[in-house]
Design an enzyme around this catalytic site. Structure first.
Site, PDB file in Angstrom:
ATOM      1  N   GLU A   1      88.792  21.019 -13.356  1.00 13.31           N
ATOM      2  CA  GLU A   1      89.129  19.979 -12.216  1.00 13.31           C
ATOM      3  C   GLU A   1      88.019  20.009 -11.147  1.00 13.31           C
ATOM      4  OE1 GLU A   1      92.243  19.355  -8.561  1.00 13.31           O
ATOM      5  OE2 GLU A   1      93.075  19.803 -10.620  1.00 13.31           O
TER       6      GLU A   1
ATOM      7  N   GLU B   1      90.751  24.671 -14.883  1.00 12.57           N
ATOM      8  CA  GLU B   1      92.472  24.245 -14.907  1.00 12.57           C
ATOM      9  C   GLU B   1      93.205  25.247 -15.946  1.00 12.57           C
ATOM     10  OE1 GLU B   1      95.274  22.828 -13.945  1.00 12.57           O
ATOM     11  OE2 GLU B   1      94.091  21.932 -12.149  1.00 12.57           O
TER      12      GLU B   1
ATOM     13  N   GLU C   1      91.624  15.589 -13.921  1.00 11.24           N
ATOM     14  CA  GLU C   1      91.450  16.567 -14.717  1.00 11.24           C
ATOM     15  C   GLU C   1      90.544  16.055 -15.996  1.00 11.24           C
ATOM     16  OE1 GLU C   1      95.300  19.189 -13.221  1.00 11.24           O
ATOM     17  OE2 GLU C   1      95.255  17.976 -15.155  1.00 11.24           O
TER      18      GLU C   1
ATOM     19  N   GLU D   1      92.822  13.804  -8.003  1.00  8.97           N
ATOM     20  CA  GLU D   1      92.355  14.908  -8.527  1.00  8.97           C
ATOM     21  C   GLU D   1      92.712  14.585 -10.188  1.00  8.97           C
ATOM     22  OE1 GLU D   1      95.411  17.720  -7.676  1.00  8.97           O
ATOM     23  OE2 GLU D   1      95.793  17.057  -5.734  1.00  8.97           O
TER      24      GLU D   1
ATOM     25  N   GLU E   1     102.060  12.147  -2.776  1.00  8.03           N
ATOM     26  CA  GLU E   1     101.407  12.724  -4.064  1.00  8.03           C
ATOM     27  C   GLU E   1     102.068  11.973  -5.152  1.00  8.03           C
ATOM     28  OE1 GLU E   1      99.935  16.606  -6.538  1.00  8.03           O
ATOM     29  OE2 GLU E   1     100.839  16.818  -4.763  1.00  8.03           O
TER      30      GLU E   1
ATOM     31  N   ASP F   1      77.812 -12.004 -21.179  1.00  9.92           N
ATOM     32  CA  ASP F   1      78.707 -12.745 -22.026  1.00  9.92           C
ATOM     33  C   ASP F   1      79.861 -12.214 -21.794  1.00  9.92           C
ATOM     34  OD1 ASP F   1      79.793 -13.923 -23.993  1.00  9.92           O
ATOM     35  OD2 ASP F   1      78.694 -13.246 -25.520  1.00  9.92           O
TER      36      ASP F   1
END
Length: 469
Positions: free
Chosen positions: A221, A214, A159, A157, A358, A79
């Site tokens: 992490e 971390e 966390e 990455e 990055e 549904d």
């Protein structure tokens, strides 16, 4: 990124690891018969057909073994009107079409009645792809890249925090440790839970590269190997489920909320991206400036140009913007650098096959499919329109004066979710990427969330104003 390694799992998962590893070796396009035979050999009794809603929450329909043939043929209905942002009540029936390459067996439970998982695409009953399916959005972007001659690789990455529960079992923001970045602490619940997460991820076919504490207390992490962008999105969705399951097993609460504790670093989801063609990594140019290709510079230009608009997708919560403030290692400025971690975009100091972008803005509360889709789409738009990235900013952006910021022509990311939604609404590019159905429902949902937030009276306001005015 570490080199490829042969799949291995810890002793407690050896048997299941063989099964899930074999499941992974079914290949990119296994047939239903092969999956059925594997289910019978592994005593799989139940199958979870999973998908995500617009917010990125994992949903599932679980079917017993008697329904496996029907499920593998994509004939299981659900549904859609009960899923926020999907369809109206008068058009509720939808189909789940499993991606058979995502078949995995969960590494826990009764060996005589195992549970497997298949990630699904959502279809309309006329056998056409549903426009509001987040996985379908990423598929379209990946196909656009393929049409341009590129394969997209991505790594994340993500966390997260592990918190204690109170006497009634409700989540708190109390943690059991005072560890910091890379700290080595005595064996505690966090360390045990983290090891269980790694074990379970490996048993699900992940190549885990590292696991560590971390910066903030209770923050962790776990990094897993980069892959094709769709596989990475699937892995991230699986990762969140595995983390929460391991936390539950240790009587902890896992959260991917970006900023759960005032005065501490928030949780980010730095996203690494690169494009490959038949010759290799097209971001690398040995003779180019900084050994970066012009194509990579245009990709960065696209990310910079669309950063304000895509923020609502990569940082989708009111709370997201309490992480994106100066002083907590999170970016607030639209700039790029070769190695400096203060701007929004960093180019890690590695060249050749490892040359990559990055993107440091996203947080782990995002929908993995939509967040990756808008980032890649922004980069591809930069390539198509040859958008200039500008020069790298290899200074600490957080320490620049207002005059210096003006000199470097630095602009900032949205300060809150309200601003981010306004930027998203103005973007024809993001509207096209998300599709009209999903774009409209996403914006409507986020406007409501922002409206509810700004109408609330917080404890901070009462403490500051109640007796002073």
């Amino acid at each position: 990124m570490s080199p490829d390694s042969i799949f291995a799992a810890p002793p407690e998962h050896e048997e299941t690891a063989r099964y899930t590893s074999y499941g992974a070796m079914l290949g990119d396009s296994p047939d239903p018969k092969a999956v059925l035979e594997l289910c019978e050999a592994l005593n799989v009794r139940f199958m979870r057909l999973t998908f995500t809603d617009i917010a990125g929450h994992i949903k599932n329909v679980e079917v017993p073994a008697s329904q496996f043939p029907k499920a593998l043929d994509g004939e299981i209905m659900f549904d859609g009107s009960s899923i926020k942002g999907f369809v109206r009540i008068e058009e509720s029936d939808m189909l789940l079409k499993p991606d058979l390459s995502t078949f995995r067996v969960f590494p826990w439970g009764n060996p005589e009645a195992r549970v497997a998982r298949l990630i699904c695409d959502v279809y309309n009953t006329d056998e056409t792809p549903f426009d509001g399916d987040p996985r379908g959005v990423l598929r379209r972007v990946a196909q656009k890249a393929a049409d341009m001659g590129y394969m997209v690789n991505a790594g994340v990455e993500a966390e997260f925090f592990l918190f204690m529960k109170d006497e009634e079992g409700a989540a708190t923001t109390v943690t059991h440790d005072r560890g910091g970045y890379f700290d080595l602490t005595p064996v505690d619940l966090g360390e045990k839970a983290r090891r269980m997460i790694v074990n379970d991820l490996e048993a699900m076919g992940f190549e885990v590269e590292a696991a560590h504490h971390e910066v903030a207390p209770g923050q962790h992490e776990i990094d897993f190997k980069y892959a094709d962008v769709m596989i990475t999105a699937d892995n991230l969705a699986t990762f969140k489920f595995i983390v929460r399951n391991a936390a539950l097993a240790h009587d902890l609460h896992a959260t991917f909320m970006p900023k759960p504790i005032f005065g501490q670093n928030g949780s980010g989801m730095h996203t690494h991206q690169s494009l490959f063609d038949k010759k290799g990594n097209v971001f690398f140019d040995e003779k180019g400036e900084y050994q970066m290709s012009k194509l990579m510079r245009h990709y960065i230009g696209g990310l910079k140009t669309h950063a304000k608009a895509l923020a609502a997708v990569t940082n989708p919560l009111v709370n997201s913007y309490k992480r994106l403030v100066p002083g907590y290692e999170a970016p607030v400025d639209i700039a790029w650098s070769q190695s400096n971690r203060s701007p929004m975009i960093r180019v890690p100091d590695r060249r050749g096959v490892g040359t990559r972008v990055e993107f440091r803005m996203p947080d782990p509360a995002c929908n993995p499919y939509l967040a990756l889709a808008v980032q890649v789409a922004a980069g591809l738009d930069g390539i198509e329109n040859e958008i200039d990235s500008g020069p790298p900013l290899d200074v600490n952006v957080w320490e620049l004066s207002a005059a210096d910021r003006k000199k470097y022509k630095i602009t900032s990311l949205p300060a809150n979710l309200g601003e981010a939604i306004e930027e998203l609404e103005k973007s024809d590019t993001m509207r096209e990427v998300l599709g009209e159905h999903l774009f409209t429902n996403f914006v409507e949902s986020k406007k409501k969330e922002w409206s509810e937030y700004i109408s609330q009276v917080s404890g901070w306001e009462l403490d500051r104003y109640l007796t002073s005015y």
